[in-house]
Scaffold this active site. Sequence first.
Site, mmCIF file in Angstrom:
data_model
loop_
_atom_site.group_PDB
_atom_site.id
_atom_site.type_symbol
_atom_site.label_atom_id
_atom_site.label_comp_id
_atom_site.label_asym_id
_atom_site.label_seq_id
_atom_site.Cartn_x
_atom_site.Cartn_y
_atom_site.Cartn_z
ATOM 1 N N GLU A 15 0.824 -1.212 0.000
ATOM 2 C CA GLU A 15 0.000 0.000 0.000
ATOM 3 C C GLU A 15 0.863 1.269 0.000
ATOM 4 O O GLU A 15 0.363 2.349 -0.269
ATOM 5 C CB GLU A 15 -0.915 0.013 1.237
ATOM 6 C CG GLU A 15 -1.953 -1.100 1.218
ATOM 7 C CD GLU A 15 -2.679 -1.252 2.556
ATOM 8 O OE1 GLU A 15 -3.831 -1.708 2.530
ATOM 9 O OE2 GLU A 15 -2.107 -0.951 3.613
ATOM 10 N N ASP A 220 -11.738 -5.747 -2.641
ATOM 11 C CA ASP A 220 -12.594 -6.946 -2.674
ATOM 12 C C ASP A 220 -13.967 -6.553 -2.157
ATOM 13 O O ASP A 220 -14.181 -5.422 -1.731
ATOM 14 C CB ASP A 220 -11.966 -8.049 -1.798
ATOM 15 C CG ASP A 220 -11.799 -7.596 -0.354
ATOM 16 O OD1 ASP A 220 -12.746 -7.750 0.408
ATOM 17 O OD2 ASP A 220 -10.722 -7.051 -0.001
HETATM 18 N N1 ADE Z 1 -9.039 -5.095 3.908
HETATM 19 C C1 ADE Z 1 -9.218 -5.353 2.591
HETATM 20 N N2 ADE Z 1 -10.227 -6.225 2.416
HETATM 21 C C2 ADE Z 1 -10.695 -6.537 3.656
HETATM 22 C C3 ADE Z 1 -11.695 -7.402 4.128
HETATM 23 N N3 ADE Z 1 -12.431 -8.146 3.294
HETATM 24 N N4 ADE Z 1 -11.893 -7.494 5.479
HETATM 25 C C4 ADE Z 1 -11.130 -6.759 6.327
HETATM 26 N N5 ADE Z 1 -10.161 -5.933 5.927
HETATM 27 C C5 ADE Z 1 -9.937 -5.816 4.596
#
Ligand code: ADE
Length: 254
Positions: A15, A220
Site C-alpha cells: 500500500e 474486494d
Molecule cells: N481489507 C481489505 N479487504 C478486507 C476485508 N475483506 N476485510 C477486512 N479488511 C480488509
Amino acid sequence: MTGPRLGIVSAIAQEQRGLLDALQSSRSVRHGNRDYTLGALWGRDVVLVLCGIGKVAAAATTTSLIVEFGCASLLFTGVAGGLGEDVRVGDVVIADSLLQHDLDARPLYPQYEVPDTGKSRFAADAAQTQALHAAAQSVFGAGSPSLIGAATRQAFGLHAPRVHRGLIVSGDQFISTRADSDALRLSLPDALAVEMEGAAVAQVCHDYGTPFALARTLSDRADDSAHIDFGQFIHTVASAYSLALVQALLMPGS
Ligand code: ADE
C-alpha cells in the site's frame, strides 16, 4: 520542507511502496518494532510508516507518530473490503467517520461504544477529509486518465473508479465470507467499507486532538472470494492509487 509534519500510515508494504520511492532526503528510525521513514514528499515534511495489520498495531503506531515523531496530522491510505451496495472493487472510499465493528461491551455499554467515551463513531477531521475528497475527485473522478493499464483493468473488471464518502468500519477480522459481510450490512447498514485499522487510528487521534483523514481503495467485496481478490489487487493497484492520491493532496492542481 514546509508545513506541519504529516504522518502517512498504511498497514502493509504494497500500500505504501510508491510513496516510499517518491520520498526525498529520507532517513529511517526504528522505534517500537517499526521503521519510521522521515523525509519530504512534494516539499511537505512527512513520516511514512507501515503499522502492520490490526487495531492494536494501528493504535500503537499512531501514538508513536504523534508523541515520538511530532506529527501534527495523520493520513491513512490503503485498501478495504466493500460493504455498501454500490461500492465496487477499484472504487475509493473516504471516511467521514469510523467505528469498531467488533467492539461489544454489552450489557455494560451499548454495542460498538468505546467505554467511557459515549462514542461509537469517531469523526475524521472535516477540513482534511474535504481536501482528501477533492484530491480523490481530481485523480479518479470523471474524465481523469486511468492510472492503470488496460490489461489490469480488464483482469479486475475495473470500471472508472467512483469516489464515495461515509462510514468505514474496522475490526480484527478479515471479512471473507458472504455470511459475515451480510451480517455487517444488516447491523451497520450505512457502512461503506470494512478494514482492520482505521477506527483505532481515529480513536487515538481523537484522544490527542490530532486531525486525521483516511482513504481506502476497495480491493474486494468482503465475500467468499475476498482473499483472492485482495491478494491480486494489492500487488497491482493499491500502491499506484495511494501514490496518486497523496500527490494530488499535497500538490493540488498537479
Ligand atoms: N481489507 C481489505 N479487504 C478486507 C476485508 N475483506 N476485510 C477486512 N479488511 C480488509
